[in-house]
Write a protein that holds these residues in place. Structure first.
Motif, PDB file in Angstrom:
ATOM      1  N   VAL A  17     -68.341  42.140   3.376  1.00 27.74           N
ATOM      2  CA  VAL A  17     -69.513  41.944   2.504  1.00 27.74           C
ATOM      3  C   VAL A  17     -69.352  40.648   1.708  1.00 27.74           C
ATOM      4  O   VAL A  17     -70.309  39.876   1.572  1.00 27.74           O
ATOM      5  N   ASN A  18     -68.158  40.387   1.209  1.00 31.47           N
ATOM      6  CA  ASN A  18     -67.926  39.142   0.481  1.00 31.47           C
ATOM      7  C   ASN A  18     -68.158  37.923   1.369  1.00 31.47           C
ATOM      8  O   ASN A  18     -68.730  36.918   0.937  1.00 31.47           O
ATOM      9  N   GLY A  19     -67.729  38.007   2.620  1.00 28.20           N
ATOM     10  CA  GLY A  19     -67.958  36.908   3.560  1.00 28.20           C
ATOM     11  C   GLY A  19     -69.436  36.682   3.811  1.00 28.20           C
ATOM     12  O   GLY A  19     -69.899  35.543   3.877  1.00 28.20           O
ATOM     13  N   LEU A  20     -70.188  37.765   3.946  1.00 31.05           N
ATOM     14  CA  LEU A  20     -71.638  37.657   4.132  1.00 31.05           C
ATOM     15  C   LEU A  20     -72.285  37.026   2.910  1.00 31.05           C
ATOM     16  O   LEU A  20     -73.119  36.123   3.036  1.00 31.05           O
ATOM     17  N   MET A  21     -71.878  37.481   1.739  1.00 32.81           N
ATOM     18  CA  MET A  21     -72.431  36.933   0.493  1.00 32.81           C
ATOM     19  C   MET A  21     -72.126  35.433   0.384  1.00 32.81           C
ATOM     20  O   MET A  21     -72.991  34.630   0.054  1.00 32.81           O
ATOM     21  N   LYS A  22     -70.902  35.051   0.684  1.00 33.21           N
ATOM     22  CA  LYS A  22     -70.512  33.638   0.619  1.00 33.21           C
ATOM     23  C   LYS A  22     -71.357  32.795   1.563  1.00 33.21           C
ATOM     24  O   LYS A  22     -71.858  31.735   1.184  1.00 33.21           O
ATOM     25  N   GLU A  23     -71.552  33.301   2.763  1.00 33.45           N
ATOM     26  CA  GLU A  23     -72.328  32.575   3.776  1.00 33.45           C
ATOM     27  C   GLU A  23     -73.779  32.351   3.323  1.00 33.45           C
ATOM     28  O   GLU A  23     -74.308  31.241   3.390  1.00 33.45           O
ATOM     29  N   VAL A  24     -74.417  33.416   2.869  1.00 34.97           N
ATOM     30  CA  VAL A  24     -75.823  33.318   2.456  1.00 34.97           C
ATOM     31  C   VAL A  24     -75.948  32.498   1.174  1.00 34.97           C
ATOM     32  O   VAL A  24     -76.836  31.650   1.051  1.00 34.97           O
ATOM     33  N   LEU A  25     -75.050  32.716   0.231  1.00 34.92           N
ATOM     34  CA  LEU A  25     -75.097  31.979  -1.038  1.00 34.92           C
ATOM     35  C   LEU A  25     -74.877  30.487  -0.811  1.00 34.92           C
ATOM     36  O   LEU A  25     -75.607  29.655  -1.365  1.00 34.92           O
ATOM     37  N   GLU A  26     -73.915  30.146   0.013  1.00 32.81           N
ATOM     38  CA  GLU A  26     -73.664  28.724   0.290  1.00 32.81           C
ATOM     39  C   GLU A  26     -74.889  28.062   0.920  1.00 32.81           C
ATOM     40  O   GLU A  26     -75.295  26.966   0.521  1.00 32.81           O
ATOM     41  N   GLY A  27     -75.494  28.741   1.884  1.00 33.42           N
ATOM     42  CA  GLY A  27     -76.697  28.199   2.512  1.00 33.42           C
ATOM     43  C   GLY A  27     -77.828  28.036   1.511  1.00 33.42           C
ATOM     44  O   GLY A  27     -78.539  27.032   1.519  1.00 33.42           O
ATOM     45  N   HIS A  28     -77.980  29.028   0.640  1.00 34.48           N
ATOM     46  CA  HIS A  28     -79.038  28.965  -0.370  1.00 34.48           C
ATOM     47  C   HIS A  28     -78.806  27.793  -1.321  1.00 34.48           C
ATOM     48  O   HIS A  28     -79.740  27.029  -1.606  1.00 34.48           O
ATOM     49  N   LEU A  29     -77.592  27.652  -1.802  1.00 34.61           N
ATOM     50  CA  LEU A  29     -77.292  26.559  -2.735  1.00 34.61           C
ATOM     51  C   LEU A  29     -77.527  25.198  -2.088  1.00 34.61           C
ATOM     52  O   LEU A  29     -78.131  24.310  -2.696  1.00 34.61           O
TER      53      LEU A  29
END
Length: 91
Positions: free
Chosen positions: A49-61
């Motif tokens: 879940v942390n990896g998924l969050m990092k992936e989506v958050l990085e793309g969003h930023l």
């Protein structure tokens, strides 16, 4: 094109992995589980879940906050939205 659409296959793969890990945890708990097996499965799910969050958050930023065409007000709004989500996630 949105970063979530461009990364759709990769993100869905991560979600499916999380789903599989959740099913495995459920199976372990239905038996007579060793607590270490449960802890390992929970840790694996949390990491996924942390990896998924990092992936989506990085793309969003990168895509939304890094956009050159945002006004200061729009950028401030985006920052507040990200902060709200992070506060919820880190509870």
């Amino acid at each position: 094109m949105s970063h979530t659409i461009a990364s759709k296959k990769k993100l869905l793969s991560r979600v499916r992995r999380i789903k599989g890990q959740s099913i495995a945890l459920e199976s372990v708990l239905e038996g007579e589980p060793d607590c270490m097996a449960v802890l390992q499965q929970v840790a694996a799910i949390k990491g996924a879940v942390n990896g998924l969050m990092k992936e989506v958050l990085e793309g969003h930023l990168r895509e939304h906050l890094g956009a050159d065409d945002l006004t200061q007000e729009e950028r401030a709004e985006e920052v507040e939205q990200v902060i709200t989500v992070l506060k919820s996630y880190l509870k």
